[in-house]
Motif scaffolding. Structure first.
Motif, PDB file in Angstrom:
ATOM      1  N   THR A  96       0.818  -1.216   0.000  1.00 47.32           N
ATOM      2  CA  THR A  96       0.000   0.000   0.000  1.00 47.32           C
ATOM      3  C   THR A  96       0.850   1.264   0.000  1.00 47.32           C
ATOM      4  N   TYR A  97       2.043   1.204   0.624  1.00 47.38           N
ATOM      5  CA  TYR A  97       2.859   2.409   0.721  1.00 47.38           C
ATOM      6  C   TYR A  97       3.464   2.796  -0.632  1.00 47.38           C
ATOM      7  N   LEU A  98       3.373   1.884  -1.606  1.00 45.14           N
ATOM      8  CA  LEU A  98       3.788   2.213  -2.962  1.00 45.14           C
ATOM      9  C   LEU A  98       2.583   2.476  -3.869  1.00 45.14           C
ATOM     10  N   ILE A  99       1.484   1.766  -3.597  1.00 43.15           N
ATOM     11  CA  ILE A  99       0.284   1.917  -4.425  1.00 43.15           C
ATOM     12  C   ILE A  99      -0.312   3.312  -4.290  1.00 43.15           C
ATOM     13  N   PHE A 100      -0.457   3.801  -3.063  1.00 37.98           N
ATOM     14  CA  PHE A 100      -1.116   5.084  -2.851  1.00 37.98           C
ATOM     15  C   PHE A 100      -0.323   6.281  -3.387  1.00 37.98           C
ATOM     16  N   PRO A 101       1.003   6.281  -3.257  1.00 30.93           N
ATOM     17  CA  PRO A 101       1.734   7.386  -3.895  1.00 30.93           C
ATOM     18  C   PRO A 101       1.554   7.416  -5.412  1.00 30.93           C
ATOM     19  N   ILE A 102       1.472   6.233  -6.028  1.00 32.77           N
ATOM     20  CA  ILE A 102       1.255   6.185  -7.474  1.00 32.77           C
ATOM     21  C   ILE A 102      -0.118   6.755  -7.822  1.00 32.77           C
ATOM     22  N   ILE A 103      -1.135   6.308  -7.092  1.00 37.60           N
ATOM     23  CA  ILE A 103      -2.499   6.770  -7.346  1.00 37.60           C
ATOM     24  C   ILE A 103      -2.623   8.273  -7.114  1.00 37.60           C
ATOM     25  N   ILE A 130       0.687  24.205  -8.446  1.00 37.57           N
ATOM     26  CA  ILE A 130       0.440  22.889  -9.043  1.00 37.57           C
ATOM     27  C   ILE A 130       1.655  21.986  -8.895  1.00 37.57           C
ATOM     28  N   ILE A 131       2.829  22.541  -9.177  1.00 41.81           N
ATOM     29  CA  ILE A 131       4.069  21.753  -9.072  1.00 41.81           C
ATOM     30  C   ILE A 131       4.284  21.280  -7.636  1.00 41.81           C
ATOM     31  N   LEU A 132       4.096  22.190  -6.671  1.00 43.66           N
ATOM     32  CA  LEU A 132       4.283  21.830  -5.264  1.00 43.66           C
ATOM     33  C   LEU A 132       3.274  20.765  -4.834  1.00 43.66           C
ATOM     34  N   ALA A 133       2.034  20.892  -5.319  1.00 39.99           N
ATOM     35  CA  ALA A 133       1.008  19.908  -4.970  1.00 39.99           C
ATOM     36  C   ALA A 133       1.370  18.530  -5.511  1.00 39.99           C
ATOM     37  N   LEU A 134       1.846  18.487  -6.741  1.00 35.51           N
ATOM     38  CA  LEU A 134       2.214  17.211  -7.350  1.00 35.51           C
ATOM     39  C   LEU A 134       3.396  16.567  -6.634  1.00 35.51           C
ATOM     40  N   VAL A 135       4.310  17.396  -6.149  1.00 34.40           N
ATOM     41  CA  VAL A 135       5.445  16.865  -5.387  1.00 34.40           C
ATOM     42  C   VAL A 135       4.983  16.376  -4.018  1.00 34.40           C
ATOM     43  N   ALA A 136       4.008  17.088  -3.438  1.00 34.73           N
ATOM     44  CA  ALA A 136       3.538  16.745  -2.097  1.00 34.73           C
ATOM     45  C   ALA A 136       2.723  15.460  -2.066  1.00 34.73           C
ATOM     46  N   LEU A 137       1.965  15.199  -3.123  1.00 33.71           N
ATOM     47  CA  LEU A 137       1.022  14.081  -3.127  1.00 33.71           C
ATOM     48  C   LEU A 137       1.631  12.739  -2.733  1.00 33.71           C
ATOM     49  N   PRO A 138       2.695  12.284  -3.391  1.00 30.98           N
ATOM     50  CA  PRO A 138       3.239  10.964  -3.026  1.00 30.98           C
ATOM     51  C   PRO A 138       3.824  10.927  -1.622  1.00 30.98           C
ATOM     52  N   LEU A 139       4.273  12.068  -1.131  1.00 34.39           N
ATOM     53  CA  LEU A 139       4.930  12.103   0.172  1.00 34.39           C
ATOM     54  C   LEU A 139       3.978  11.762   1.314  1.00 34.39           C
ATOM     55  N   PHE A 140       2.676  12.006   1.119  1.00 32.47           N
ATOM     56  CA  PHE A 140       1.724  11.720   2.186  1.00 32.47           C
ATOM     57  C   PHE A 140       1.586  10.223   2.443  1.00 32.47           C
ATOM     58  N   GLU A 141       1.841   9.409   1.442  1.00 31.39           N
ATOM     59  CA  GLU A 141       1.647   7.969   1.587  1.00 31.39           C
ATOM     60  C   GLU A 141       2.957   7.188   1.626  1.00 31.39           C
ATOM     61  N   TYR A 142       4.048   7.825   1.192  1.00 35.90           N
ATOM     62  CA  TYR A 142       5.324   7.104   1.145  1.00 35.90           C
ATOM     63  C   TYR A 142       5.927   7.024   2.540  1.00 35.90           C
ATOM     64  N   GLY A 144       8.888   5.055   3.114  1.00 37.18           N
ATOM     65  CA  GLY A 144      10.316   4.805   3.027  1.00 37.18           C
ATOM     66  C   GLY A 144      10.726   3.449   3.537  1.00 37.18           C
ATOM     67  N   GLY A 145       9.741   2.568   3.771  1.00 39.90           N
ATOM     68  CA  GLY A 145      10.050   1.245   4.292  1.00 39.90           C
ATOM     69  C   GLY A 145      10.492   0.286   3.206  1.00 39.90           C
ATOM     70  N   ASP A 146      10.798  -0.921   3.611  1.00 40.28           N
ATOM     71  CA  ASP A 146      11.189  -1.954   2.656  1.00 40.28           C
ATOM     72  C   ASP A 146       9.947  -2.575   2.046  1.00 40.28           C
ATOM     73  N   VAL A 147      10.095  -3.093   0.853  1.00 40.33           N
ATOM     74  CA  VAL A 147       8.977  -3.748   0.190  1.00 40.33           C
ATOM     75  C   VAL A 147       8.577  -4.977   0.999  1.00 40.33           C
TER      76      VAL A 147
END
Length: 305
Positions: A96-103, A130-142, A144-147
């Motif tokens: 999930t920690y990879l799926i949600f940043p992609i979505i 817009i640029i800042l928002a796009l950069v921020a989006l994946p960070l909320f769900e990432y 940094g753990g191992d797969v």
């Protein structure tokens, strides 16, 4: 600078952010109490009914039943609901920690479609937001753990995540496109119908061999939480009606996780890590720049008039 004259899209976008932010903070509680996600979908689809009926009756709106309106409405609804259905399966086979940043990068699709086909543009501050928002989006769900072990299921989870990203990005584009020829009441009504149409599929996907919580903290709690999702979706349609998709999409998609994170910190006692904290700061800046840019556009419009 007449910020108080900002177009209504900003108000509706903020309401969407707040409702979705609160929804995001508590949406997992029924599942933790033993009420399956597939049944939560069914509850969500049913909570779309009250706001749909309310706005139709309140505004005495006539539902548009021409082929184009029905097509647009069903496309918007099925892309949103279908993406949610795919997500239920994706999180069972992938990390999930990879799926949600992609979505969360679905606004990229919306922005590209709106830029090329709707010819939408924004000012320098809006572009920065817009640029800042796009950069921020994946960070909320990432995290940094191992797969985790579920990632061993090949690349299917990645393909599904991309499908959801595209579905929700295209949905937002069509939501803006439909607003040129349809009233909000018709758009949301067909969204409601689309969600209900997929209830049998969600019901079929439910594992009834497991113990299911039918108590107050099961379907009833889910209904109370999911109505926030439905009202937020209604306000999003209004935001797209009055604002540019190129601004509404990244702002709402970054703002909602921001509010979710704040609630998690304050009420649930959960402290975000470095990635989430960075996302919070970037989302605040993004919302600020988008709001300022909207005010600048309104002032220039007034001066031109």
């Amino acid at each position: 600078m007449k910020i108080h004259n900002t177009k209504p899209w900003l108000l509706y976008a903020l309401i969407t952010m707040i409702f979705w932010g609160v929804w995001g903070a508590f949406t997992g509680e029924p599942a933790k109490s033993g009420f399956p996600n597939t049944l939560i979908y069914c509850v969500w689809a049913l909570t779309m009914i009250p706001p749909a009926i309310y706005i139709v009756k309140r505004n005495k709106a006539k539902l548009q039943t021409d082929k184009k309106s029905i097509l647009y409405g069903l496309v918007i609804g099925l892309l949103g609901a279908g993406g949610q259905m795919i997500l239920f399966y994706a999180v069972t086979i992938g990390p999930t920690y990879l799926i949600f940043p992609i979505i969360s990068l679905s606004p990229v699709v919306t922005i590209l479609l709106s830029f090329f086909f709707l010819k939408e543009r924004t000012g320098k501050l809006g572009a920065l937001g817009i640029i800042l928002a796009l950069v921020a989006l994946p960070l909320f769900e990432y995290s940094g753990g191992d797969v985790d072990a579920k990632a061993e299921n090949g690349v299917l989870w990645f393909v599904l995540a991309i499908l959801i990203l595209v579905a929700w990005g295209v949905q937002a584009y069509f939501m803006k496109l439909a607003n040129y020829t349809m009233n909000v009441e018709s758009i949301f009504f067909y969204m409601m119908i689309s969600g209900i149409l997929l209830i049998p599929a969600a019901y079929y996907m439910t594992d009834f061999s497991q113990e299911i919580n039918w108590g107050l903290n099961g379907p009833y709690l889910a209904a109370g939480i999911q109505i926030l999702n439905s009202i937020g979706a209604l306000c999003l349609v209004y935001a797209f009606r009055y604002g540019k998709a190129i601004a509404v999409s990244p702002m709402t998609n970054a703002g909602a996780p921001l509010i979710t994170s704040i609630i998690s910190m304050v009420l649930l006692g959960l402290m975000p890590g470095t990635y989430k904290m960075t996302g919070i700061v970037l989302a605040i800046l993004a919302a600020y720049f988008l709001a300022i840019d909207s005010g600048v556009e309104m002032e220039e419009h007034d001066n031109a008039g």
